[in-house]
Design a protein around this motif. Structure first.
Motif, PDB file in Angstrom:
ATOM      1  N   SER A  71      35.324 -50.864 -42.878  1.00 21.60           N
ATOM      2  CA  SER A  71      35.112 -52.307 -42.814  1.00 21.60           C
ATOM      3  C   SER A  71      35.336 -52.748 -41.378  1.00 21.60           C
ATOM      4  O   SER A  71      35.901 -52.007 -40.563  1.00 21.60           O
ATOM      5  CB  SER A  71      36.086 -53.054 -43.742  1.00 21.60           C
ATOM      6  N   ARG A 128      25.062 -61.806 -35.388  1.00 20.27           N
ATOM      7  CA  ARG A 128      26.088 -61.271 -36.279  1.00 20.27           C
ATOM      8  C   ARG A 128      25.452 -60.630 -37.508  1.00 20.27           C
ATOM      9  O   ARG A 128      24.551 -61.206 -38.127  1.00 20.27           O
ATOM     10  CB  ARG A 128      27.051 -62.385 -36.699  1.00 20.27           C
ATOM     11  N   LEU A 129      25.938 -59.417 -37.847  1.00 17.58           N
ATOM     12  CA  LEU A 129      25.460 -58.696 -39.009  1.00 17.58           C
ATOM     13  C   LEU A 129      26.612 -58.461 -39.967  1.00 17.58           C
ATOM     14  O   LEU A 129      27.753 -58.254 -39.542  1.00 17.58           O
ATOM     15  CB  LEU A 129      24.865 -57.334 -38.606  1.00 17.58           C
ATOM     16  N   ALA A 130      26.322 -58.485 -41.254  1.00 18.63           N
ATOM     17  CA  ALA A 130      27.345 -58.200 -42.261  1.00 18.63           C
ATOM     18  C   ALA A 130      27.599 -56.697 -42.310  1.00 18.63           C
ATOM     19  O   ALA A 130      26.659 -55.905 -42.415  1.00 18.63           O
ATOM     20  CB  ALA A 130      26.903 -58.713 -43.627  1.00 18.63           C
ATOM     21  N   TRP A 131      28.869 -56.306 -42.226  1.00 22.20           N
ATOM     22  CA  TRP A 131      29.216 -54.893 -42.261  1.00 22.20           C
ATOM     23  C   TRP A 131      28.812 -54.300 -43.619  1.00 22.20           C
ATOM     24  O   TRP A 131      29.096 -54.859 -44.668  1.00 22.20           O
ATOM     25  CB  TRP A 131      30.716 -54.714 -42.047  1.00 22.20           C
ATOM     26  N   GLY A 132      28.133 -53.176 -43.581  1.00 22.00           N
ATOM     27  CA  GLY A 132      27.708 -52.524 -44.805  1.00 22.00           C
ATOM     28  C   GLY A 132      26.419 -53.056 -45.393  1.00 22.00           C
ATOM     29  O   GLY A 132      25.959 -52.562 -46.425  1.00 22.00           O
ATOM     30  N   SER A 133      25.817 -54.026 -44.747  1.00 29.20           N
ATOM     31  CA  SER A 133      24.568 -54.604 -45.239  1.00 29.20           C
ATOM     32  C   SER A 133      23.384 -53.722 -44.874  1.00 29.20           C
ATOM     33  O   SER A 133      23.499 -52.762 -44.106  1.00 29.20           O
ATOM     34  CB  SER A 133      24.361 -55.997 -44.645  1.00 29.20           C
ATOM     35  N   SER A 134      22.216 -54.053 -45.419  1.00 24.71           N
ATOM     36  CA  SER A 134      21.011 -53.294 -45.073  1.00 24.71           C
ATOM     37  C   SER A 134      20.689 -53.434 -43.585  1.00 24.71           C
ATOM     38  O   SER A 134      20.173 -52.500 -42.962  1.00 24.71           O
ATOM     39  CB  SER A 134      19.830 -53.772 -45.918  1.00 24.71           C
ATOM     40  N   ALA A 135      21.004 -54.592 -42.997  1.00 21.79           N
ATOM     41  CA  ALA A 135      20.773 -54.786 -41.561  1.00 21.79           C
ATOM     42  C   ALA A 135      21.676 -53.865 -40.741  1.00 21.79           C
ATOM     43  O   ALA A 135      21.276 -53.344 -39.697  1.00 21.79           O
ATOM     44  CB  ALA A 135      21.012 -56.246 -41.185  1.00 21.79           C
ATOM     45  N   HIS A 136      22.903 -53.675 -41.213  1.00 22.29           N
ATOM     46  CA  HIS A 136      23.819 -52.748 -40.546  1.00 22.29           C
ATOM     47  C   HIS A 136      23.281 -51.329 -40.639  1.00 22.29           C
ATOM     48  O   HIS A 136      23.213 -50.594 -39.649  1.00 22.29           O
ATOM     49  CB  HIS A 136      25.209 -52.847 -41.193  1.00 22.29           C
ATOM     50  N   GLU A 137      22.852 -50.922 -41.815  1.00 22.16           N
ATOM     51  CA  GLU A 137      22.325 -49.572 -41.998  1.00 22.16           C
ATOM     52  C   GLU A 137      21.068 -49.336 -41.160  1.00 22.16           C
ATOM     53  O   GLU A 137      20.821 -48.216 -40.683  1.00 22.16           O
ATOM     54  CB  GLU A 137      22.018 -49.336 -43.475  1.00 22.16           C
TER      55      GLU A 137
END
Length: 310
Positions: free
Chosen positions: A61, A71-80
């Motif tokens: 996390s 800003r990107l949400a951690w663990g989101s598809s955008a992060h991946e």
């Protein structure tokens, strides 16, 4: 100008046990940031978490993740989706990372097609340019070879070309010179530094080699048992260290000016990490206050930092 990539308060856990705690990094265009520390400090684990490549059973996390100010949400598809196009990782062993039964050119073509979406008509030109950029004078010939037909240094350069094929903004290089002789060691480090300066790439160099970090890194983060001990410009951290652990690492390296001075003891396994400052059992400056966990302030996490020198 915002950092290319920022991560704040990264945590990597195995169930209820934190393996890495509170790592924050700001990676900037055209700069090299070295992660240094003994084996088991959490260097590679942190970057695998950033890339979403943690082994099964581990989780991660972060309080904040930003790419060029977004800003990107951690663990989101955008992060991946960062993996490959935005952040690429150059693994330590090129012999294992490259497919032994596939020619070099085909391996590059796969990345150009699947990740960079380069049309077939342009791949040969891009492939030759990539191999030339990492120092091959005859890229067409190299493209026709299998990995086992290349020297260790050549394989490492092919791996670097593969990592750069999709045009990432950040390159994570995990101990890229471990298996190389002194000459090839210097060549690979020079390629990483040149890639950062010339193309505006941000490079994260994971290394236990302080001389390599000193030679190419602009900034350094010293990790110990999953926590940041010291962080800041390389010129300060490795020339005028303030944390006893950083000073100990520098004293323990062979320099040709007398015998190295090892740090007493060893980095503790996760199940035996002490409360408070984790370096406390090995530190000659420890006191009762060190039974509390120090905060990172002024680039050092220590209740008894070494005196600043001009």
């Amino acid at each position: 100008m915002p950092a290319l990539l920022e991560v704040e308060a990264l945590v990597v856990s195995s169930g209820p046990v934190a393996l890495v705690e509170g790592l924050s990094l700001a990676l900037h265009r055209g700069r090299v940031h070295a992660l240094v520390g003994e084996s088991g400090s959490g260097k590679t684990l942190s970057m695998l978490a950033l890339l979403g490549l943690l082994p099964k059973g581990l989780s991660s996390s972060a309080a904040r993740l930003c790419v060029e100010g977004e800003r990107l949400a951690w663990g989101s598809s955008a992060h991946e989706a960062l993996r490959g196009r935005t952040v690429a990782m150059m693994l330590q062993d090129a012999s294992s990372a490259l497919d032994p039964v596939m020619r070099v050119g085909r391996q590059l073509d796969e990345v150009l097609a699947a990740v960079a979406k380069v049309p077939p008509s342009e791949r040969a030109t891009r492939r030759a340019a990539l191999l030339a950029d990492v120092g091959f004078h005859e890229p067409a010939q190299v493209a026709q070879r299998y990995p086992h037909e290349l020297s260790g240094g050549m394989r490492q350069r092919v791996l670097l070309a593969t990592c750069l094929a999709a045009g990432p903004k950040v390159l994570v290089a995990d101990e890229p010179t471990t298996a190389l002789d002194a000459v090839l060691h210097g060549q690979v480090l020079a390629l990483l530094r040149d890639g950062a300066v010339r193309s505006g790439l941000s490079v994260v160099l994971i290394t236990h080699d302080l001389e390599a970090a000193r030679a190419v890194a602009d900034d350094v983060t010293v990790l110990y048992a999953g926590r940041v001990a010291e962080q800041g410009p390389t010129a300060r951290c490795l020339e005028r260290p303030r944390h006893p652990y950083t000073a100990g690492l520098l004293a323990a390296r062979p320099t040709g000016r007398g015998l190295p001075v090892p740090i007493p003891g060893a980095i503790p396994p996760v199940s035996e990490r002490p409360e408070g400052c984790r370096f406390r059992p090995r530190c000659t400056r420890a006191s009762a206050v060190c039974e509390q966990a120090p905060r990172l302030e002024g680039g050092v996490a220590c209740f008894h930092p070494l005196a600043e020198r001009p």
